[in-house]
Design an enzyme around this catalytic site. Structure first.
Site, PDB file in Angstrom:
ATOM      1  N   GLU A 132       0.840  -1.277   0.228  1.00  0.00           N
ATOM      2  CA  GLU A 132      -0.004  -0.257   0.005  1.00  0.00           C
ATOM      3  C   GLU A 132       0.867   1.180  -0.137  1.00  0.00           C
ATOM      4  O   GLU A 132       0.596   2.401  -0.654  1.00  0.00           O
ATOM      5  CB  GLU A 132      -0.953  -0.156   1.107  1.00  0.00           C
ATOM      6  CG  GLU A 132      -2.105  -1.062   1.126  1.00  0.00           C
ATOM      7  CD  GLU A 132      -3.034  -0.665  -0.058  1.00  0.00           C
ATOM      8  OE1 GLU A 132      -2.581  -0.881  -1.150  1.00  0.00           O
ATOM      9  OE2 GLU A 132      -4.098  -0.593   0.136  1.00  0.00           O
ATOM     10  N   THR A 184      -5.127   6.701  -5.610  1.00  0.00           N
ATOM     11  CA  THR A 184      -5.565   6.967  -4.270  1.00  0.00           C
ATOM     12  C   THR A 184      -4.449   8.105  -3.769  1.00  0.00           C
ATOM     13  O   THR A 184      -5.011   8.696  -2.846  1.00  0.00           O
ATOM     14  CB  THR A 184      -5.092   5.707  -3.390  1.00  0.00           C
ATOM     15  OG1 THR A 184      -6.102   4.509  -3.943  1.00  0.00           O
ATOM     16  CG2 THR A 184      -5.286   5.746  -1.885  1.00  0.00           C
TER      17      THR A 184
END
Ligand SMILES: Nc1ncnc2c1ncn2[C@@H]1O[C@H](COP(=O)(O)OP(=O)(O)OP(=O)(O)O)[C@@H](O)[C@H]1O
Ligand SMILES: N[C@@H](CCO)C(=O)O
Length: 312
Positions: A132, A184
């Site tokens: 991530e 994101t």
């Protein structure tokens, strides 16, 4: 003891992070879509990544989230090992459906199995958070944890990592993925760094209400708590049709919903399947009128996380 099998096939589910009010702390696994990965132990150390899809994602281990997660796992493993990974993405990158988390989680679940399961689920989340970081610049676990544990998870704390698995009643999930990409990293950069106390009070009331609603199987409380006064007002402007989808889905009987992860996908929860299908009709109608390509899913909460489905 490393598994002598040649290889395994891993399924890793899509996930909805945030669950509207729980930015970076709540997430839920979906039954569909799921990424498929094939993994093998190599005789030589190192990671070899290839793709069985058309997304043209990086193959360099440190640039691909699966590779970054495996590097973290290999650092803590007692012996030198190597993996071959073939990624077949069914969750489009940048969809807001936890595409990066599925690769990160799937890779470490497959590797753990091949090595004879030396690591706990919490270890695997810790490793996969490195993926991530590659995808969004920040370590967060609200997609990774439900992808590994299944169901609904709460990240009570990230440093030190404390994951709480929540029980939740069966729910249908209708998702629309307008075919635009919202990264994101971009969707995080536009957020305000300070929050008004009044908004914070509303938000933590909603988070507590949502968690209580899940634990008590109280669909009305779940619906009332699906409200985000901090992140959604800023991010929803990136998603054409968002307000209309949300309003009309609720009129069609959905409990509520909002942006899935950092978007552009929108998800709505329903208690009954026929309502979830009516919500899909709403989504189809809105995006057809807007002339934006889209994909819809009517699926359910998935109580299982990423898993090895076959040995090859
Ligand atoms: N194996 C991989 N799978 C998916 N994305 C990857 C992978 N490796 C690297 N990436 C990069 O990660 C980014 C996609 O992650 P991002 O978090 O933006 O989308 P997402 O996971 O679909 O969304 P969200 O986290 O909001 O649910 C892209 O820039 C992509 O190139
Ligand atoms: N909690 C994250 C999920 C997306 O990866 C965000 O909303 O930025």
């Amino acid at each position: 003891m490393a598994n002598e099998l040649k290889g395994v096939q891993v399924f890793a589910p899509a996930t909805v992070a945030n669950l509207v009010c729980g930015f970076d702390v709540l997430g839920m696994a979906l039954q569909q879509p799921q990424d498929v990965m094939t993994m093998r132990l190599r005789k030589e150390p190192g990671i070899v990544i290839s793709h069985a899809d058309g997304y043209d994602l990086p193959v360099e281990p440190e640039k691909n989230v699966a590779g970054a997660s495996l590097l973290a796992l290999m650092e803590e493993y007692s012996e030198k090992v190597g993996f071959e990974v073939i990624i077949d993405k069914r969750i489009k990158p940048g969809s807001g459906l936890g595409s990066s988390a599925a690769s990160s989680a799937g890779a470490v679940v497959g590797a753990n199995y091949l090595l004879g399961n030396p690591f706990s689920k919490e270890d695997l989340v810790r490793f996969a958070m490195n993926g991530e970081k590659v995808a969004s610049g920040v370590k967060h676990a609200d997609n990774i944890a439900p992808c590994i544990y299944g169901g609904v998870t709460l990240i009570q704390s990230i440093f030190p990592l404390n994951i709480v698995q929540l029980t939740a009643p069966p729910m249908y999930v209708t998702v629309v993925h307008p075919q635009i990409e919202v990264r994101t990293s971009d969707a995080r950069q536009i957020l305000r760094k300070e929050v008004q106390l009044k908004a914070a009070i509303k938000q933590w009331g909603n988070i507590a209400g949502l968690v209580a609603g899940f634990l008590k199987n109280d669909y009305d409380l779940i619906g009332r708590s699906l409200e985000d006064v901090i992140i959604e007002p800023v991010r929803s402007i990136l998603i054409p049709g968002f307000d209309e989808v949300k309003k009309k889905s609720k009129e069609a009987g959905a409990l509520g919903g909002g942006i899935s992860g950092s978007g552009p996908s929108i998800f709505m929860l329903s208690k009954e399947e026929y309502v979830a299908k009516g919500v899909e009709d709403v989504m189809i109608d809105v995006y057809t009128r807007l002339g934006i390509e889209f994909k819809t899913y009517v699926t359910m909460i998935n109580y299982e996380g990423a898993k090895v489905v076959s040995e090859k």
